[in-house]
Motif scaffolding. Structure first.
Motif, short mmCIF file in Angstrom:
data_model
loop_
_atom_site.label_atom_id
_atom_site.label_comp_id
_atom_site.label_asym_id
_atom_site.label_seq_id
_atom_site.Cartn_x
_atom_site.Cartn_y
_atom_site.Cartn_z
N MET A 1 121.04 6.01 97.23
CA MET A 1 121.44 6.58 95.81
C MET A 1 120.34 6.10 94.88
O MET A 1 120.06 6.65 93.86
CB MET A 1 122.92 6.30 95.50
N PHE A 2 120.15 4.66 94.78
CA PHE A 2 119.17 4.22 94.09
C PHE A 2 117.99 4.75 94.06
O PHE A 2 117.18 4.92 92.81
CB PHE A 2 118.87 2.85 94.41
N ASN A 3 117.17 5.12 95.37
CA ASN A 3 115.91 5.73 95.25
C ASN A 3 116.03 7.15 94.70
O ASN A 3 115.13 7.69 94.03
CB ASN A 3 115.59 5.76 97.01
N ILE A 4 117.32 7.84 95.12
CA ILE A 4 117.33 9.15 94.22
C ILE A 4 117.13 9.04 92.79
O ILE A 4 116.40 9.89 92.15
CB ILE A 4 118.63 9.86 94.83
N ARG A 5 117.84 8.27 92.30
CA ARG A 5 117.80 7.92 90.89
C ARG A 5 116.67 7.80 90.44
O ARG A 5 116.13 8.16 89.33
CB ARG A 5 118.85 6.57 90.46
N LEU A 6 115.81 6.75 91.02
CA LEU A 6 114.33 6.60 90.73
C LEU A 6 113.50 7.81 90.87
O LEU A 6 112.82 8.22 89.98
CB LEU A 6 113.71 5.44 91.59
N GLU A 7 113.51 8.79 91.72
CA GLU A 7 113.10 9.77 91.94
C GLU A 7 113.27 10.80 91.07
O GLU A 7 112.31 11.48 90.58
CB GLU A 7 112.95 10.50 93.18
N VAL A 8 114.59 11.10 90.83
CA VAL A 8 115.14 11.88 89.75
C VAL A 8 114.51 11.67 88.56
O VAL A 8 113.76 12.48 87.54
CB VAL A 8 116.35 12.06 89.37
#
Length: 256
Positions: A76-83
């Motif tokens: 979820m943390f990586n998704i947040r950064l990517e978005v």
């Protein structure tokens, strides 16, 4: 469904024009992005006409907090950064661990204080030893997107919410732009820069785990034609791995 994302719209473009306004910082509520849902089990004639353009559509039902379904905290943390990088924004709290949009009920009220909240927090400190002054500028965003007037109560709305600030603001800060003058002047510069900044889009598409499709309920609009319903089936077959899905027909009979 094709991209496995749900769209979050800025409060600056939602149907209630008061939502982005604050009492002390103009329409800074535009940094709050929401995906809007309802807890009404019974379908609504008003919602079919308002949110499908009075033509055709579907109503989707999903379990709560589906953005984090099947994903661990690091994912979820990586998704947040990517978005954030895709949209050139920094997605800030409320995306605390587990780093997914928070789900909140909308509170309906006629209290003007809650409709037009104060969000600016400025602290001025003077050093007792050297007499130098520092100013800190912060935004209290925890109540943005939480309140609407009673007139909207028929929506019985819940919404997923995230706060997004243009990365340009943080690049300015890192470059020292806000350290080149008197503290009070720099705070005013920070405020004016942030309110004048624009987003690449007035929406953010946030991904979800497609496993939630297994719990998805789809209600077909009473305004749909047979061709519309066939299109819904085609989309499900093409963009999901579902082999056994059930489409519910509306109980309403609405004349177009």
């Amino acid at each position: 469904m094709k991209n496995k994302t749900f769209r979050f719209s800025s409060l600056g473009v939602v149907d209630d024009m008061e939502e982005s306004m604050t009492s002390d910082y103009e329409d800074i509520g535009k940094i709050c992005f929401v995906s809007c849902w309802t807890d009404l089990e019974q379908e609504s004639v008003e919602m079919w006409r308002t949110y499908t353009g009075g033509v055709n559509g579907v109503r989707i039902g999903l379990p709560r907090n589906f953005f984090s379904a099947g994903l661990n905290e690091n994912e979820m943390f990586n998704i947040r950064l990517e978005v954030g990088n895709i949209n050139d924004v920094f997605i800030s709290p409320p995306l605390l661990p587990p780093n997914c949009p928070d789900l909140i009920p909308v509170t309906y009220t006629q209290d003007d204080y809650l409709i037009n909240l104060s969000v600016v927090k400025i602290d001025n400190d003077v050093c007792e030893k050297c007499g130098s002054t520092t100013s800190n500028f912060n935004l209290d965003t925890k109540y943005l997107g939480r309140f609407k007037r009673d007139y909207w109560s028929g929506q019985s709305e819940w919404r997923y919410r995230l706060i997004a600030v243009p990365q340009e603001y943080y690049r300015n800060n890192q470059s020292g732009k806000y350290l080149k003058g008197m503290p009070e002047e720099m705070v005013e510069l920070m405020k004016s820069d942030l309110i004048d900044m624009s987003f690449n889009n007035d929406y953010i598409d946030f991904p979800f785990n497609e496993n939630i499709f297994e719990e998805m309920e789809i209600l077909l609009s009473p305004l749909n034609s047979k061709k519309d319903n066939d299109t819904v089936k085609y989309i499900l077959e093409k963009y999901t791995s579902l082999t056994d899905f059930k489409l519910k027909s509306s109980k309403l009979k609405i004349r177009k």
